[in-house]
Write a protein that holds these residues in place. Structure first.
Motif, PDB file in Angstrom:
ATOM      1  N   SER A  99       0.822  -1.212   0.000  1.00 41.09           N
ATOM      2  CA  SER A  99       0.000   0.000   0.000  1.00 41.09           C
ATOM      3  C   SER A  99       0.855   1.262   0.000  1.00 41.09           C
ATOM      4  N   TYR A 100       1.930   1.231   0.775  1.00 41.62           N
ATOM      5  CA  TYR A 100       2.833   2.381   0.851  1.00 41.62           C
ATOM      6  C   TYR A 100       3.447   2.672  -0.515  1.00 41.62           C
ATOM      7  N   CYS A 101       3.898   1.616  -1.193  1.00 42.57           N
ATOM      8  CA  CYS A 101       4.503   1.785  -2.515  1.00 42.57           C
ATOM      9  C   CYS A 101       3.498   2.284  -3.539  1.00 42.57           C
ATOM     10  N   ALA A 102       2.287   1.711  -3.518  1.00 38.39           N
ATOM     11  CA  ALA A 102       1.271   2.104  -4.486  1.00 38.39           C
ATOM     12  C   ALA A 102       0.911   3.575  -4.356  1.00 38.39           C
ATOM     13  N   ALA A 103       0.936   4.084  -3.143  1.00 41.24           N
ATOM     14  CA  ALA A 103       0.581   5.488  -2.914  1.00 41.24           C
ATOM     15  C   ALA A 103       1.660   6.449  -3.388  1.00 41.24           C
ATOM     16  N   ARG A 104       2.833   5.926  -3.743  1.00 39.03           N
ATOM     17  CA  ARG A 104       3.948   6.786  -4.146  1.00 39.03           C
ATOM     18  C   ARG A 104       4.331   6.612  -5.609  1.00 39.03           C
ATOM     19  N   ARG A 105       3.408   6.077  -6.392  1.00 36.18           N
ATOM     20  CA  ARG A 105       3.656   5.914  -7.813  1.00 36.18           C
ATOM     21  C   ARG A 105       3.900   7.269  -8.477  1.00 36.18           C
ATOM     22  N   ALA A 106       4.879   7.303  -9.386  1.00 34.20           N
ATOM     23  CA  ALA A 106       5.197   8.504 -10.171  1.00 34.20           C
ATOM     24  C   ALA A 106       5.671   9.672  -9.298  1.00 34.20           C
ATOM     25  N   THR A 107       6.321   9.360  -8.192  1.00 30.64           N
ATOM     26  CA  THR A 107       6.909  10.387  -7.324  1.00 30.64           C
ATOM     27  C   THR A 107       8.412  10.129  -7.225  1.00 30.64           C
ATOM     28  N   PRO A 108       9.186  11.126  -6.752  1.00 33.54           N
ATOM     29  CA  PRO A 108      10.623  10.869  -6.545  1.00 33.54           C
ATOM     30  C   PRO A 108      10.880   9.717  -5.573  1.00 33.54           C
ATOM     31  N   GLU A 109       9.977   9.528  -4.598  1.00 30.25           N
ATOM     32  CA  GLU A 109      10.191   8.439  -3.647  1.00 30.25           C
ATOM     33  C   GLU A 109      10.060   7.087  -4.320  1.00 30.25           C
ATOM     34  N   GLU A 110       9.273   7.002  -5.409  1.00 29.67           N
ATOM     35  CA  GLU A 110       9.186   5.734  -6.138  1.00 29.67           C
ATOM     36  C   GLU A 110      10.571   5.322  -6.651  1.00 29.67           C
ATOM     37  N   ARG A 111      11.322   6.276  -7.188  1.00 24.06           N
ATOM     38  CA  ARG A 111      12.678   5.981  -7.658  1.00 24.06           C
ATOM     39  C   ARG A 111      13.548   5.500  -6.505  1.00 24.06           C
ATOM     40  N   ALA A 112      13.403   6.143  -5.362  1.00 21.92           N
ATOM     41  CA  ALA A 112      14.199   5.756  -4.198  1.00 21.92           C
ATOM     42  C   ALA A 112      13.849   4.344  -3.741  1.00 21.92           C
ATOM     43  N   LEU A 113      12.570   4.024  -3.706  1.00 22.27           N
ATOM     44  CA  LEU A 113      12.139   2.687  -3.302  1.00 22.27           C
ATOM     45  C   LEU A 113      12.623   1.625  -4.276  1.00 22.27           C
ATOM     46  N   ARG A 114      12.537   1.929  -5.569  1.00 22.30           N
ATOM     47  CA  ARG A 114      12.971   0.979  -6.588  1.00 22.30           C
ATOM     48  C   ARG A 114      14.446   0.628  -6.393  1.00 22.30           C
ATOM     49  N   TRP A 115      15.254   1.657  -6.169  1.00 25.62           N
ATOM     50  CA  TRP A 115      16.686   1.436  -5.948  1.00 25.62           C
ATOM     51  C   TRP A 115      16.927   0.645  -4.664  1.00 25.62           C
ATOM     52  N   ALA A 116      16.197   0.978  -3.609  1.00 18.62           N
ATOM     53  CA  ALA A 116      16.388   0.300  -2.319  1.00 18.62           C
ATOM     54  C   ALA A 116      16.031  -1.173  -2.409  1.00 18.62           C
ATOM     55  N   TYR A 117      14.981  -1.515  -3.156  1.00 18.25           N
ATOM     56  CA  TYR A 117      14.635  -2.927  -3.316  1.00 18.25           C
ATOM     57  C   TYR A 117      15.721  -3.673  -4.075  1.00 18.25           C
ATOM     58  N   ALA A 118      16.251  -3.062  -5.120  1.00 17.72           N
ATOM     59  CA  ALA A 118      17.305  -3.722  -5.889  1.00 17.72           C
ATOM     60  C   ALA A 118      18.545  -3.951  -5.028  1.00 17.72           C
TER      61      ALA A 118
END
Length: 335
Positions: free
Chosen positions: A261-280
């Protein structure tokens, strides 16, 4: 006998902030017995300026940037090995200005032997509160500072116990630190190493105390000025901490759906890029994370082997850097 205390300031490319920080420490009403700067391979004139103007300050220079945990551990090992011995080490960020009674305010809380850590009352340069203790928001493990952004009207003037204190200005009883271990250097370059250490101290039966008389100003995030980079490191540390701490049941039943839910709420935001990198990054370092988790969950050997096996397959998924794919696979694994 009087408490012997050392203050450790971690330095990295902030010559403009470091000298005023050290000068404020040297003006304490209760002086420290040692002031140590650990430099993380700064490329600026930080250390040359300290050596030239503050000869009473001891300097340890690392050959590379070890991050907050690794750099502070260099200083802590040095203090622990010193003779005569020290009782307390105080960790301090380079972008701070401590008030004259700050150190005395910290040390006043160490009368009881079960107190292992004492935290400060921290304000922003404009006077708003930044930290009067801290809590974790579950099940996502987000850090929430008590009093954050509030006007200081005396509402946090009583010492109290917390399960979490920020490492930006933190006093540690060295005997307790030796018992539970130093910072986990897998939290590189920064974020959540203090959360992890506080958890281990509380788990060992120690108390963490907020000291309102220990006051200072903190610029915050002086060493990481880009917001997306800061968020990426923050989430990387958060994921490492949660994967170390939570049981498999907590990960699957509480954390995974809340994280989705947290990730879905941050779609198309700068935090989405941060989350994507953190998961990788988390997937890439899963061997190390599982190794750090194993001593804390001794009855999960088979589960750990299964996690490693499935996460190896996760790393082969095309587009693995997309956190939605990683999250879906993680939910299948843990569900």
């Amino acid at each position: 006998m009087p408490v012997r205390v050392a203050v450790i300031v971690l330095s990295w490319n902030a010559a403009d902030a470091l000298l005023p920080c050290l000068a404020a420490v040297l003006r304490q009403s209760r002086p420290s017995d040692k002031l140590l700067v650990v430099d993380n391979a700064s490329a600026d004139a930080s250390i040359a300026q300290v050596a030239a103007t503050l000869p009473e300050v001891e300097i340890l220079a690392n050959s590379r940037n070890l991050g907050f945990a690794g750099g502070m551990n260099v200083g802590l090992r040095h203090i622990i090995a010193a003779s005569p011995s020290f009782d307390v080490a105080v960790l301090l960020n380079q972008d701070t200005l401590v008030d004259p009674g700050w150190l005395a305010g910290l040390l006043a809380q160490f009368d009881e032997p079960q107190v292992a850590a004492v935290g400060s009352k921290i304000r922003y340069p404009d006077g708003r509160l930044q930290h009067a203790g801290a809590r974790l928001e579950w099940p996502l493990g987000l850090v929430r500072h008590v009093g954050w952004g509030e006007t200081d009207q005396g509402q946090y003037e009583s010492p109290r116990d917390y399960a979490l204190l920020t490492g930006a200005a933190l006093a540690l009883r060295l005997a307790a630190l030796v018992e539970v271990g130093l910072f986990d250097e897998g939290f590189w370059p920064a974020y959540y190493e203090d959360v992890d250490l506080c958890w281990r101290l509380v788990r060992a039966g120690y108390r963490l105390v907020y000291a309102p008389a220990a006051t200072l100003a903190h610029q915050e995030s002086h060493s990481t000025r880009d917001e997306v980079t800061r968020m990426a490191y923050y989430h990387q540390g958060r994921l490492r901490y949660l994967l170390k701490r939570l049981s498999l049941t907590e990960l699957s039943e509480a954390f995974a759906p809340a994280e989705a839910s947290y990730c879905a709420a941050r779609r198309a935001t700068p935090e989405e890029r941060a989350l994507r990198w953190a998961y990788a990054q988390t997937l890439a370092h899963m061997h190390d994370i599982v190794a750090a988790r194993m001593p804390l969950h001794l009855n999960e050997d088979a589960a750990h082997a299964h996690i490693v096996s499935v996460l190896h397959r996760l790393q082969q998924v095309p587009g693995q850097t997309h956190y939605h794919a990683a999250l879906t696979s993680a939910q299948q694994l843990l569900g």
